[in-house]
Design a protein around this motif. Structure first.
Motif, PDB file in Angstrom:
ATOM      1  N   UNK A 399     -12.596  -5.990 -17.084  1.00  0.00           N
ATOM      2  CA  UNK A 399     -13.009  -7.093 -17.947  1.00  0.00           C
ATOM      3  C   UNK A 399     -12.357  -7.005 -19.320  1.00  0.00           C
ATOM      4  N   UNK A 400     -12.319  -5.809 -19.875  1.00  0.00           N
ATOM      5  CA  UNK A 400     -11.694  -5.656 -21.192  1.00  0.00           C
ATOM      6  C   UNK A 400     -10.191  -5.881 -21.116  1.00  0.00           C
ATOM      7  N   UNK A 401      -9.561  -5.464 -20.028  1.00  0.00           N
ATOM      8  CA  UNK A 401      -8.117  -5.646 -19.868  1.00  0.00           C
ATOM      9  C   UNK A 401      -7.747  -7.116 -19.762  1.00  0.00           C
ATOM     10  N   UNK A 402      -8.590  -7.914 -19.120  1.00  0.00           N
ATOM     11  CA  UNK A 402      -8.245  -9.306 -18.840  1.00  0.00           C
ATOM     12  C   UNK A 402      -8.794 -10.285 -19.871  1.00  0.00           C
ATOM     13  N   UNK A 407     -13.308 -12.471 -26.893  1.00  0.00           N
ATOM     14  CA  UNK A 407     -14.245 -12.222 -25.799  1.00  0.00           C
ATOM     15  C   UNK A 407     -14.667 -10.749 -25.806  1.00  0.00           C
ATOM     16  N   UNK A 408     -13.721  -9.865 -26.031  1.00  0.00           N
ATOM     17  CA  UNK A 408     -14.046  -8.436 -26.072  1.00  0.00           C
ATOM     18  C   UNK A 408     -14.983  -8.100 -27.219  1.00  0.00           C
ATOM     19  N   UNK A 409     -14.682  -8.629 -28.400  1.00  0.00           N
ATOM     20  CA  UNK A 409     -15.503  -8.297 -29.560  1.00  0.00           C
ATOM     21  C   UNK A 409     -16.903  -8.877 -29.443  1.00  0.00           C
ATOM     22  N   UNK A 411     -18.531  -9.594 -26.552  1.00  0.00           N
ATOM     23  CA  UNK A 411     -19.302  -9.181 -25.375  1.00  0.00           C
ATOM     24  C   UNK A 411     -18.920  -7.781 -24.895  1.00  0.00           C
ATOM     25  N   UNK A 412     -17.694  -7.634 -24.361  1.00  0.00           N
ATOM     26  CA  UNK A 412     -17.404  -6.463 -23.536  1.00  0.00           C
ATOM     27  C   UNK A 412     -17.365  -5.164 -24.321  1.00  0.00           C
ATOM     28  N   UNK A 413     -16.880  -5.193 -25.565  1.00  0.00           N
ATOM     29  CA  UNK A 413     -16.865  -3.960 -26.353  1.00  0.00           C
ATOM     30  C   UNK A 413     -18.263  -3.550 -26.804  1.00  0.00           C
ATOM     31  N   UNK A 414     -19.224  -4.447 -26.725  1.00  0.00           N
ATOM     32  CA  UNK A 414     -20.610  -4.141 -27.086  1.00  0.00           C
ATOM     33  C   UNK A 414     -21.428  -3.696 -25.874  1.00  0.00           C
ATOM     34  N   UNK A 415     -20.829  -3.771 -24.693  1.00  0.00           N
ATOM     35  CA  UNK A 415     -21.565  -3.459 -23.465  1.00  0.00           C
ATOM     36  C   UNK A 415     -21.197  -2.079 -22.949  1.00  0.00           C
ATOM     37  N   UNK A 416     -22.105  -1.515 -22.172  1.00  0.00           N
ATOM     38  CA  UNK A 416     -21.815  -0.325 -21.380  1.00  0.00           C
ATOM     39  C   UNK A 416     -22.247  -0.622 -19.952  1.00  0.00           C
ATOM     40  N   UNK A 464       2.473 -13.322 -25.444  1.00  0.00           N
ATOM     41  CA  UNK A 464       3.112 -13.272 -24.139  1.00  0.00           C
ATOM     42  C   UNK A 464       2.185 -12.940 -22.989  1.00  0.00           C
ATOM     43  N   UNK A 465       0.943 -12.551 -23.276  1.00  0.00           N
ATOM     44  CA  UNK A 465      -0.041 -12.269 -22.225  1.00  0.00           C
ATOM     45  C   UNK A 465      -1.075 -13.383 -22.182  1.00  0.00           C
ATOM     46  N   UNK A 466      -1.405 -13.805 -20.968  1.00  0.00           N
ATOM     47  CA  UNK A 466      -2.429 -14.826 -20.787  1.00  0.00           C
ATOM     48  C   UNK A 466      -3.727 -14.119 -20.441  1.00  0.00           C
ATOM     49  N   UNK A 467      -4.760 -14.314 -21.281  1.00  0.00           N
ATOM     50  CA  UNK A 467      -6.017 -13.595 -21.142  1.00  0.00           C
ATOM     51  C   UNK A 467      -7.188 -14.574 -21.063  1.00  0.00           C
TER      52      UNK A 467
END
Length: 673
Positions: A399-402, A407-409, A411-416, A464-467
């Protein structure tokens, strides 16, 4: 005897007089010869007589300054004075060279000449002329021969670029620039030279502005719609073009730098040639690392067709803007835009050429109106599958990679792993089936079919990356934005776990300014409380409503749970209150903020006499095993067979259930969406 003495004296006197006459004649004749040489030169200039100029100048001057028949017109631009010549000073440098200062014309303008003996040694001829010239308030002595050499070099360069062969074009520029231009296809070089100089202007009909300093010169030539600015450098004995700019009132014709324009064309042509040949090692030389590694390296390049490397000039445009550039190519109802970025700064040496790399390719389909970024075309579908797999497997790494940084800040970086299990992701149990893809420049929307509904993955291009930046999931009781729902759910979990762990700083961070002002900033630590509050807040998130500046999220249900109220602050939503619910009636609901506020105001000092928070009883159907924070008595939610005694009543002035709400704090009602 006396007569002999007189005769000898007379003879001596005649000898001295004869010698002085001879010396005077030699000196006068020499001065006359110098004046004649200067007068002959000035007259030839005034009469525009090239033959006379060549006859009265040295071979060196003829080679440097008189090699072009149009030089007589150039001499007029230098404003060499005409008229009677008066010698002011004659200084012998050597037996074959003199420096002569003369005053010429009615205004007696001072001009310095360097004279040398002619090849036969019989007379003096002009080898150089020095004029005082003022430019920008600065007066300096300039060499006429150097200026004529420069003007003729400019004419030669313009003639080569407007009429000459490819070899002549390359021979007129500095070697480093020639190497760059030589990498261009013939059609590109022809377009570049025509676009830069057009038809060669006639120097005799215009007045170029010249700035000459040793081996560097700037020449400005007026054009029909602006001016041409040429930067030249002397390479050994020749002036060569180092750079060129075209300032035009027509923005499409403007050229800030020939070197930059050529570098952009070289990069664009090299990229298209490598792409067409599917030569990925060569392709990596002409694009940024992020575009290559993130999109092109793993892609099947045959799936998307780009224009060929050689394009008719009428089908492409080039726009330079600061450190970036755009190359637009029109072909078959598709406009392809190559966006390039300069990777070498302007602080490099004069011989260092700018380097551009392609950082994105965008295809504009004129018939459908879609804007397809090459990076998105190749990676969007793969990134959707990776993200969906991360949701179904609750894999934070995927999830963090994609996901985008936002979105990471949020949700995902706050989750375990434990928090991820509690998030409402039940709709993503099966792999999605891609239905449609819509490209909108930097944004790509991929619509997929899930098990029981459709969803739209919204992706954004990032270097250059689509996320994945969000997933739009139609649910009746929630906003369609999965990112916003998960952000609220994560905030509730952080609040609950911070209460459980006594992490007052985290509680303050996820609470509103008003909540902090009234409660948390009045306390040094989280008051003791029944863990049933935490267990309630960690229940699954159900209904979510979102307004402009507020939001509510329900955990549990209408008969047992909590209603969390959020307010928008500093770009995110923070908790402003938690209403604990034991039923639909107002007396079965209690505001946590109101009860905490009452605790702060009635049981001071808080730090000395902390009290436990008591919540409403839990219905029989939803009771769970819960103990107090200090473990001494069971609280609401404890099963009857585990209860060791009656529920402890809160101490006087402490926290109680909904019936203890003060009359001034009615249960809060939610705004209408």
């Amino acid at each position: 005897m006396k007569q002999q003495v007189l005769d000898r004296g007379a003879a001596t006197y005649r000898c001295v007089v004869w010698s002085a006459g001879i010396l005077a004649c030699v000196s006068g004749c020499a001065t006359l010869t110098e004046a004649e040489a200067i007068e002959a030169f000035v007259t030839a200039v005034q009469q525009a007589d090239l033959g006379a100029l060549q006859a009265n100048t040295s071979p060196s001057f003829r080679q440097r300054a008189l090699r072009d028949p149009q030089v007589t017109e150039d001499l007029k631009l230098l404003r060499i004075p005409a008229g009677e010549v008066t010698l002011l000073d004659v200084r012998d440098v050597s037996e074959t060279e003199k420096l002569v200062t003369a005053a010429i014309g009615e205004r007696q303008r001072k001009v310095r000449f360097r004279l040398v003996r002619a090849d036969d040694g019989s007379r003096w001829v002009v080898d150089e002329v020095f004029l005082k010239q003022t430019h920008g308030g600065v007066t300096a002595v300039k060499s006429v021969g150097e200026q004529l050499d420069l003007l003729m070099s400019v004419r030669d360069i313009l003639r080569a670029w407007s009429q000459g062969s490819r070899e002549e074009v390359l021979a007129a520029v500095m070697p480093s620039v020639a190497q760059l231009l030589d990498r261009l296809p013939p059609s590109y070089l022809a377009w570049l030279t025509e676009h830069a100089v057009g038809p060669a202007p006639k120097l005799m009909s215009i007045r170029p502005a010249v700035q000459l300093d040793d081996n560097v010169a700037i020449v400005k030539l007026p054009r029909a719609h602006g001016q041409l600015i040429m930067s030249l450098r002397r390479d050994e004995q020749r002036w060569l073009l180092s750079d060129l700019a075209l300032e035009s009132r027509d923005a499409s014709a403007h050229i800030p730098s020939l070197r930059k324009l050529a570098a952009v064309l070289v990069a664009a042509a090299g990229f298209l040639d490598a792409y067409q040949a599917e030569n990925k090692p060569q392709l990596a030389r002409f694009c940024t690392e992020s575009l290559f590694r993130g999109s092109l390296q793993p892609a099947d390049l045959s799936l998307v067709r780009l224009p060929p490397p050689v394009i008719p000039p009428e089908n492409f445009e080039v726009h330079l803007q600061g450190s970036s550039a755009d190359v637009l190519v029109s072909q078959d109802q598709v406009v392809t835009k190559l966006t390039l970025r300069r990777v070498q700064d302007d602080a490099a040496t004069n011989d260092a050429l700018p380097q551009y790399l392609v950082e994105e390719v965008t295809l504009y389909e004129l018939d459908t109106g879609q804007q397809k970024r090459l990076s998105a075309v190749f990676t969007a579908h793969a990134m959707v599958q990776i993200f969906a797999e991360g949701l179904s497997q609750r894999d934070l790494g995927l999830l963090r990679h994609a996901s985008t940084l936002d979105f990471n800040q949020r949700v995902w970086l706050r989750a375990d792993e434990s928090r991820l299990e509690r998030l409402p992701l039940e709709a993503f149990q099966q792999p999605p089936r891609i239905v449609t893809t819509v490209f909108q420049g930097a944004v790509t929307e991929v619509t997929v079919q899930l098990a029981d509904r459709a969803a739209t993955f919204r992706l954004q291009d990032h270097e250059g990356r689509v996320l994945v930046d969000d997933v739009l999931l139609p649910v009746r009781s929630r906003p369609s934005s999965l990112k916003k729902v998960l952000e609220l759910a994560i905030t509730i979990q952080e609040f609950a776990l911070a209460l459980q762990d006594g992490a007052i700083d985290t509680v303050r961070r996820v609470s509103s300014r008003d909540f902090n002002r009234l409660v948390w900033h009045q306390l040094d630590q989280v008051p003791p409380h029944p863990t049933s509050i935490v267990q309630t807040l960690l229940r699954p998130v159900g209904q979510v409503r979102l307004w402009r500046d507020t939001a509510t999220a329900v955990v549990g249900n209408d008969t047992f749970g909590a209603r969390v109220r959020f307010v928008a602050e500093a770009g995110t939503h923070v908790i402003d209150d938690v209403v604990l619910v034991a039923g639909p009636a107002p007396d079965q609901q209690v505001s946590l903020k109101a009860q905490l506020r009452e605790y702060v105001t009635t049981r001071r000092p808080v730090r000395d006499r902390p009290s436990r928070i008591v919540v409403v009883p839990t219905p029989e159907s939803d009771r769970v095993n819960t103990t107090t924070a200090d473990g001494d008595r069971p609280f609401a939610g404890t099963r009857a067979d585990e209860t060791s005694g009656p529920l402890e009543r809160p101490p006087r002035g402490g926290f109680s259930g909904p019936s203890a709400l003060p009359p001034s704090v009615p249960p809060q009602s939610e705004p209408r969406p």
